[in-house]
Design a protein around this motif. Structure first.
Motif, short mmCIF file in Angstrom:
data_model
loop_
_atom_site.label_atom_id
_atom_site.label_comp_id
_atom_site.label_asym_id
_atom_site.label_seq_id
_atom_site.Cartn_x
_atom_site.Cartn_y
_atom_site.Cartn_z
N GLU A 248 -80.45 6.59 55.40
CA GLU A 248 -80.21 6.13 56.72
C GLU A 248 -79.43 7.32 57.61
O GLU A 248 -79.86 7.66 58.63
N ALA A 249 -78.30 7.80 56.92
CA ALA A 249 -77.81 8.70 57.32
C ALA A 249 -78.28 10.00 57.64
O ALA A 249 -78.06 10.63 58.44
N SER B 252 -81.49 -1.50 53.01
CA SER B 252 -79.85 -1.28 53.09
C SER B 252 -79.61 0.04 52.38
O SER B 252 -78.46 -0.14 51.64
N ASP B 253 -80.37 0.96 52.54
CA ASP B 253 -80.09 2.33 51.87
C ASP B 253 -79.40 3.24 52.87
O ASP B 253 -80.02 3.99 53.69
N HIS B 254 -78.08 3.08 52.83
CA HIS B 254 -77.26 3.86 53.74
C HIS B 254 -77.20 5.21 53.60
O HIS B 254 -77.05 6.00 54.63
N TYR B 255 -77.37 5.64 52.41
CA TYR B 255 -77.49 7.29 52.09
C TYR B 255 -78.66 7.88 53.02
O TYR B 255 -78.32 8.74 53.59
N LEU C 283 -70.18 4.45 54.58
CA LEU C 283 -70.76 3.16 53.77
C LEU C 283 -71.13 3.66 52.81
O LEU C 283 -71.37 2.83 51.66
N ALA C 284 -72.00 4.85 52.56
CA ALA C 284 -72.72 5.24 51.38
C ALA C 284 -71.71 6.01 50.32
O ALA C 284 -72.08 6.19 49.16
N ALA D 68 -72.65 5.61 58.65
CA ALA D 68 -73.55 5.39 57.34
C ALA D 68 -73.27 6.17 56.23
O ALA D 68 -73.26 5.66 55.18
N ARG E 101 -83.47 1.20 56.54
CA ARG E 101 -82.50 -0.05 56.81
C ARG E 101 -83.15 -1.19 56.38
O ARG E 101 -82.03 -2.14 56.05
#
Length: 587
Positions: A129-130, A124-127, A162-163, A159, A121
């Motif tokens: 994070e998911a 900002s690594d949404h991949y 978002l990715a 997430a 987070r």
């Protein structure tokens, strides 16, 4: 591009290929990652080896080869920790977390996952994070906390969107369907798992499809659609055996055993459940171990084999008691860790809000500087023009002296305005990287200052590393060199031959610019203030007090670092370090 850079590019391309094919050919992924390790060793690139070992840790974790996974992840973690690479640290900890929570230590798994979540987070690594949120949902299910599990799975879906990754999105739908099924929401469970299967087929995620088919098989069993359940679970088992996912194999055997029990095929049910227990024991998959034993108890009971049923029930109770005894304390600790992370996230959110406010205020201030500076340029130009006219018209020597003083002050104001314009322009300029020709750039920068009084006295010594390739923002690098060179010229000693030595080279990670002079130096008491806006360490030399402030801002824009050493009447040496990426892309 040097040999090391070429090898790094080649290795990263292979790792991208390995990661892409993990969903349908895990053995190929492992082979490619091992090839990159050898490539990194040949190129003496610790970074490449660490990147490859992070991927190997993930692949071995999937295969249930836990010791190999931990060994690779811990080696990678040591490297990324020492280089403060947050993504690398997160990737290594994710593999370590997977080993723990998929075996018999979900508490440690949770701690590592929470670390990962905080790191991903932060960047900002949404991949990723998911991925972490999906795994956290699984642990919440182990803790029998369905509400938080659902929240984690839905957050993982958000997430993933978002990715822009439908594979990740479908991964969260699988367990989400299972929770809906436990709650008796059969239609919602079926719709959710059908959505997952559709996404898996679209993305050709073969291994993920196996888990989705498993999920639909569970729903079909509950709906008494046994033929469809058998088809899905057999297909699931076939895929899992092909890819070698030990958790998936154990899950499929166990659920097929449950199905055979429903079909009253008790011998086949026992055989499958014993296979599930065997895989669970071999690879320490705790959740399948006690589920398979409990299901064996039901099979024996249905057959009327009460002694065997009692034996399995006692075994199940023994396993569960052991789990409860060891996990009660861990569960409390786990929720303490979750609470701490939530506090950290709240603090981070507050800090983000503060940062946004500060950035907005800075942008408004920059806009004000830029507007006022441009508005001042016109009147200043007019004043300089009028001053030149007076020089020609006025013949009185005393008045000429005053006119020269007047011109000097106007030029000082003009320099301040120009510095402010350059500062605001630098803050908002678009990133436009190009190859820097340092020989040409240095020649132009030095010649810019020919008008300075003591320029002709200075001896310039320039050293540029041969075959140096550096890609960056030309205007920003130009600003850095101009300010360093101008300072070295301005602050030379009047009573000795001034020398300015400029060195540009690289080490493993950075471009290093060193500008050294033998000038008047900086008073030790003033050295902590030299990068402050409008600060001037020496009033005997004309200046705006913005040069070193602009230098620092320029270096920070390129994510670099600037430092200096100075001794009064001996000289000053400035060192600028800028990240050295060449033309490489970041994996």
């Amino acid at each position: 591009m040097g040999t090391t850079d070429v090898k790094l590019e080649e290795g990263k391309a292979l790792l991208r290929e390995a990661f892409a094919c993990r969903i349908n050919n895990l053995q190929k992924s492992i082979a490619l990652a091992e090839q990159v390790v050898k490539l990194g060793e040949q190129a003496d690139s610790s970074e490449l080896c660490a990147l490859a070992k992070n991927q190997l840790a993930l692949y071995h974790m999937i295969l249930g080869e836990h010791q190999k996974s931990l060994s690779n992840a811990e080696e990678a973690l040591t490297f990324f920790d020492s280089h403060h690479d947050l993504k690398g640290i997160g990737d290594a900890k994710y593999a370590i977390a997977g080993v723990h929570y998929k075996t018999d230590n979900f508490h440690l798994g949770l701690i590592f996952l929470l670390d990962c979540l905080f790191l991903y987070r932060k960047i900002s690594d949404h991949y990723n994070e998911a991925r972490v949120l999906k795994s956290l949902g699984t642990i919440y299910e182990y803790l029998d906390d369905q509400e938080n599990a659902i929240d984690s799975y839905l957050s993982s879906v958000a997430a993933s969107k978002l990715a822009g990754d439908p594979t990740l999105e479908s991964n969260a739908y699988n367990p989400l369907s299972g929770i809906y099924l436990k709650r008796g929401l059969h239609d919602l469970a079926l719709a959710t798992i059908e959505k997952s299967i559709s996404l898996k087929e679209q993305t050709n995620d073969v291994r993920g499809l196996a888990f989705a088919l498993y999920g639909r098989g569970k729903v079909f069993i509950k709906l008494k659609r046994f033929d469809e359940a058998l088809q899905d679970l057999n297909h699931c088992l076939k895929i899992q055996l092909e890819v070698g996912d030990k958790l998936g194999i154990a899950m499929a055997y166990n659920k097929l055993g449950v199905l055979m029990h429903e079909l009253r095929q008790f011998e086949e049910a026992r055989k499958l459940l014993l296979l599930a227990q065997q895989v669970a024991d071999q690879y320490n998959i705790r959740v399948i171990r006690y589920k398979s034993v409990y299901n064996l108890h039901h099979v024996a009971k249905s057959e009327g084999k009460l002694d065997e049923a009692l034996h399995f029930l006692e075994q199940y109770i023994h396993i569960k008691e052991a789990i409860i005894a060891t996990d009660t304390h861990k569960t409390v600790k786990s929720y303490e860790a979750i609470s701490k992370v939530k506090v950290l996230e709240l603090e981070a959110e507050i800090q983000r809000s503060k940062t946004e406010i500060i950035e907005k205020k800075n942008a408004e201030l920059d806009s004000f500087f830029y507007r006022v500076s441009h508005d001042l340029k016109g009147p200043i130009s007019s004043l300089l023009g009028l001053n030149n006219l007076m020089k020609y018209e006025v013949k009185d020597e005393k008045l000429q002296k005053y006119i020269d003083m007047y011109q000097s002050q106007i030029l000082r104001i003009d320099n301040i305005v120009l510095d402010l314009i350059n500062l605001t322009r630098m803050n908002h300029a678009e990133v436009n990287k190009t190859k820097i020709d340092f020989e040409t750039l240095l020649h132009d920068c030095i010649n810019t200052y020919q008008f300075l009084d003591n320029f002709k006295r200075i001896s310039f010594k320039i050293e540029i590393e041969p075959n140096l390739e550096f890609y960056s923002e030309w205007a920003i690098v130009n600003t850095i060199l101009q300010n360093l060179i101008e300072n070295a010229i301005k602050y030379s000693m009047p009573d000795k031959e001034p020398i300015v030595h400029i060195s540009i080279a690289r080490d493993e990670q950075s471009l290093i610019i060193i500008v050294t002079d033998n000038g008047i130096g900086i008073d030790p008491l003033l050295q902590t203030k030299v990068f402050n806006m409008f600060f001037r360490a020496n009033d005997r030399v004309e200046g705006t007090g913005l040069g070193l402030y602009i230098l620092k801002r320029a270096v920070e824009r390129l994510h670099g670092d600037v430092s200096f050493k100075s001794e009064v009447f001996q000289g000053t040496s400035f060192t600028v370090k800028l990240p050295f990426f060449g033309r490489q892309s970041i994996l």
